[in-house]
Design a protein around this motif. Structure first.
Motif, PDB file in Angstrom:
ATOM      1  N   GLU A   5       0.698  -1.349  -0.083  1.00 51.80           N
ATOM      2  CA  GLU A   5      -0.076   0.095   0.036  1.00 51.80           C
ATOM      3  C   GLU A   5       0.713   1.280   0.132  1.00 51.80           C
ATOM      4  O   GLU A   5       0.514   2.218  -0.582  1.00 51.80           O
ATOM      5  N   TYR A   6       2.132   1.379   0.537  1.00 49.45           N
ATOM      6  CA  TYR A   6       2.818   2.381   0.774  1.00 49.45           C
ATOM      7  C   TYR A   6       4.297   2.262  -0.143  1.00 49.45           C
ATOM      8  O   TYR A   6       5.063   3.024   0.016  1.00 49.45           O
ATOM      9  N   ALA A   7       3.968   1.456  -1.142  1.00 50.83           N
ATOM     10  CA  ALA A   7       5.159   1.144  -2.019  1.00 50.83           C
ATOM     11  C   ALA A   7       5.526   2.412  -2.705  1.00 50.83           C
ATOM     12  O   ALA A   7       6.926   2.928  -2.952  1.00 50.83           O
ATOM     13  N   PHE A   8       4.686   3.461  -3.053  1.00 50.79           N
ATOM     14  CA  PHE A   8       5.001   4.814  -3.914  1.00 50.79           C
ATOM     15  C   PHE A   8       5.799   5.649  -2.912  1.00 50.79           C
ATOM     16  O   PHE A   8       6.693   6.389  -3.415  1.00 50.79           O
ATOM     17  N   GLU A   9       5.604   5.464  -1.547  1.00 50.55           N
ATOM     18  CA  GLU A   9       6.501   6.415  -0.617  1.00 50.55           C
ATOM     19  C   GLU A   9       8.039   5.831  -0.681  1.00 50.55           C
ATOM     20  O   GLU A   9       9.001   6.684  -0.747  1.00 50.55           O
ATOM     21  N   THR A  10       8.141   4.450  -0.826  1.00 50.86           N
ATOM     22  CA  THR A  10       9.381   3.921  -0.830  1.00 50.86           C
ATOM     23  C   THR A  10      10.307   4.395  -1.811  1.00 50.86           C
ATOM     24  O   THR A  10      11.546   4.644  -1.812  1.00 50.86           O
ATOM     25  N   VAL A  11       9.823   4.567  -3.045  1.00 53.67           N
ATOM     26  CA  VAL A  11      10.476   5.005  -4.381  1.00 53.67           C
ATOM     27  C   VAL A  11      10.418   6.673  -4.682  1.00 53.67           C
ATOM     28  O   VAL A  11      10.790   7.023  -5.672  1.00 53.67           O
ATOM     29  N   GLY A  12       9.737   7.155  -3.838  1.00 58.44           N
ATOM     30  CA  GLY A  12       9.666   8.504  -4.306  1.00 58.44           C
ATOM     31  C   GLY A  12       8.335   9.030  -5.376  1.00 58.44           C
ATOM     32  O   GLY A  12       8.760   9.901  -5.930  1.00 58.44           O
ATOM     33  N   LEU A  13       7.538   8.228  -5.671  1.00 56.84           N
ATOM     34  CA  LEU A  13       6.650   8.409  -6.617  1.00 56.84           C
ATOM     35  C   LEU A  13       5.277   8.455  -6.305  1.00 56.84           C
ATOM     36  O   LEU A  13       4.781   7.959  -5.110  1.00 56.84           O
ATOM     37  N   GLY A  14       4.421   9.351  -7.089  1.00 63.15           N
ATOM     38  CA  GLY A  14       2.856   9.345  -6.920  1.00 63.15           C
ATOM     39  C   GLY A  14       2.139   7.889  -7.036  1.00 63.15           C
ATOM     40  O   GLY A  14       2.813   6.989  -7.792  1.00 63.15           O
ATOM     41  N   LYS A  15       1.085   7.648  -6.326  1.00 67.74           N
ATOM     42  CA  LYS A  15       0.551   6.334  -6.700  1.00 67.74           C
ATOM     43  C   LYS A  15       0.145   6.200  -8.263  1.00 67.74           C
ATOM     44  O   LYS A  15       0.228   4.905  -8.630  1.00 67.74           O
ATOM     45  N   ASN A  16      -0.287   6.971  -8.874  1.00 69.72           N
ATOM     46  CA  ASN A  16      -0.413   6.879 -10.458  1.00 69.72           C
ATOM     47  C   ASN A  16       0.700   6.709 -11.052  1.00 69.72           C
ATOM     48  O   ASN A  16       0.837   5.691 -12.055  1.00 69.72           O
ATOM     49  N   MET A  17       1.879   7.134 -10.839  1.00 68.69           N
ATOM     50  CA  MET A  17       3.232   7.133 -11.251  1.00 68.69           C
ATOM     51  C   MET A  17       3.700   5.609 -10.854  1.00 68.69           C
ATOM     52  O   MET A  17       4.400   4.874 -11.766  1.00 68.69           O
ATOM     53  N   LEU A  18       3.423   5.153  -9.671  1.00 68.20           N
ATOM     54  CA  LEU A  18       3.870   4.049  -9.464  1.00 68.20           C
ATOM     55  C   LEU A  18       3.159   2.931 -10.246  1.00 68.20           C
ATOM     56  O   LEU A  18       3.595   1.916 -10.781  1.00 68.20           O
ATOM     57  N   GLU A  19       1.761   2.952 -10.323  1.00 67.88           N
ATOM     58  CA  GLU A  19       0.963   2.054 -11.284  1.00 67.88           C
ATOM     59  C   GLU A  19       1.524   2.115 -12.725  1.00 67.88           C
ATOM     60  O   GLU A  19       1.745   1.102 -13.247  1.00 67.88           O
ATOM     61  N   SER A  20       2.128   3.263 -13.247  1.00 73.30           N
ATOM     62  CA  SER A  20       2.495   3.411 -14.470  1.00 73.30           C
ATOM     63  C   SER A  20       4.051   2.641 -14.803  1.00 73.30           C
ATOM     64  O   SER A  20       4.255   1.980 -15.767  1.00 73.30           O
ATOM     65  N   LEU A  21       4.687   2.856 -13.566  1.00 75.39           N
ATOM     66  CA  LEU A  21       5.999   2.146 -13.644  1.00 75.39           C
ATOM     67  C   LEU A  21       5.861   0.613 -13.759  1.00 75.39           C
ATOM     68  O   LEU A  21       6.466  -0.017 -14.309  1.00 75.39           O
ATOM     69  N   LYS A  22       4.967   0.157 -13.009  1.00 78.94           N
ATOM     70  CA  LYS A  22       4.669  -1.349 -13.221  1.00 78.94           C
ATOM     71  C   LYS A  22       4.030  -1.635 -14.415  1.00 78.94           C
ATOM     72  O   LYS A  22       4.570  -2.824 -14.989  1.00 78.94           O
ATOM     73  N   TYR A  23       3.293  -0.906 -15.082  1.00 70.11           N
ATOM     74  CA  TYR A  23       2.854  -0.866 -16.359  1.00 70.11           C
ATOM     75  C   TYR A  23       3.941  -1.220 -17.405  1.00 70.11           C
ATOM     76  O   TYR A  23       4.310  -2.209 -18.360  1.00 70.11           O
ATOM     77  N   TRP A  24       5.119  -0.256 -17.522  1.00 72.43           N
ATOM     78  CA  TRP A  24       6.083  -0.186 -18.317  1.00 72.43           C
ATOM     79  C   TRP A  24       6.937  -1.379 -18.059  1.00 72.43           C
ATOM     80  O   TRP A  24       7.421  -1.999 -18.960  1.00 72.43           O
ATOM     81  N   LEU A  25       7.288  -1.774 -16.687  1.00 71.77           N
ATOM     82  CA  LEU A  25       8.071  -2.979 -16.661  1.00 71.77           C
ATOM     83  C   LEU A  25       7.240  -4.283 -17.095  1.00 71.77           C
ATOM     84  O   LEU A  25       8.140  -5.213 -17.552  1.00 71.77           O
TER      85      LEU A  25
END
Length: 292
Positions: A33-53
């Motif tokens: 739930e708090y993964a976005f804070e770990t890498v310093g990205l917003g929640k939508n950005m984190l979802e985007s990162l997962k998509y790209w990978l």
């Protein structure tokens, strides 16, 4: 087919490294739930990162002990160890290939633009309209035009968002702009012109071209493939990298002198073929990237 799963974010500088390292350390990272804070990205950005990978084929989702997890693919492990910051153009070219190849049916707009769309110069508006038409002809269900517009916008930014030379701290550029595959030209009050660009072979990288050739799923049992196919077939050099026949032949000539895995020219029925050696794309690139 899939549309706008990138959350309107092209991949930014350093994102790739953050994602690979996080998953390597924690298979459940993207479910935290708090993964976005770990890498310093917003929640939508984190979802985007997962998509790209996932779209790059460096991340795989599976179930272990009743839980969904993510693990790095072989390619993901190689890039984590050899070039997680994507400083080599060869790495970018290979990831670009996987994105366009669209194996997991995640990156339809990239597949369409490089494999299906034949125009080399077009206004942005006409590009969008052509994508709408193609989707309507190939989808059973109606797709939101807003989603398709986000896809076209993301496609263009993905290859044109270059670093700001006046801002050394710029982190908003896309590393894939280094491949110089698309150019967006402003034309005053008129719509922007979008061009497919033929890059230099040194920009794409001979090792990445060889990787694509070895990964080609249509290759015959006798390991023969025609030069015309390399120029014109989906998911090969002419389509993936906008390469002309002359550029293709130039690259093939270079590969005939490869120190370990030279290709061989063969002429059959007045057609030029090449024979590629028995080595997998992943074993080849592992040797190229992890030397020494």
């Amino acid at each position: 087919m899939a549309y706008a799963r990138h959350q309107s974010f092209y991949i930014r500088d350093k994102w790739f490294s953050k994602g690979l390292k996080a998953v390597k350390q924690n298979k459940r990272f993207f479910f935290d739930e708090y993964a976005f804070e770990t890498v310093g990205l917003g929640k939508n950005m984190l979802e985007s990162l997962k998509y790209w990978l996932l779209a790059f084929d460096v991340l795989e989702e599976r179930t272990e002990e009743g839980q969904r997890v993510h693990v790095l693919s072989e390619l993901g492990d190689i890039l984590l160890d050899s070039d997680r910051l994507l400083q080599r153009n060869e790495s970018l070219s290979i990831l670009h290939y996987h994105l366009v190849r669209n194996r997991k049916d995640l990156s339809t707009v990239f597949d369409w633009y490089f494999n299906k769309y034949k125009e080399t110069m077009v206004s942005k508006r006409d590009l969008f309209n052509s994508f709408i038409t193609w989707v309507s002809q190939n989808e059973v269900k109606e797709v939101s035009q807003n989603s398709l517009k986000r896809d076209i916008d993301c496609l263009i930014q993905f290859y044109t968002k270059v670093p700001d030379e006046n801002d050394p701290e710029d982190v908003l550029f896309c590393p894939f702009s280094k491949l110089s595959l698309i150019k967006s030209e402003h034309s005053g009050e008129r719509d922007d012109i979008i061009r497919k660009v033929t890059p230099e072979l040194t920009t794409v990288g001979i090792p990445s071209l060889y990787y694509v050739l070895l990964d080609y799923h249509e290759i015959s049992e006798d390991r023969l493939i025609s030069v015309e196919e390399i120029v014109n077939a989906d998911n090969l050099w002419g389509r993936i990298f906008n390469l002309s026949r002359n550029k293709v032949v130039e690259a093939l000539n270079i590969l005939t002198t490869h120190d370990k895995f030279p290709i061989e020219y063969i002429r059959t029925n007045n057609l030029d073929y090449i024979r590629v050696p028995m080595i997998s794309s992943i074993d080849y690139i592992k040797g190229e990237f992890l030397k020494g």
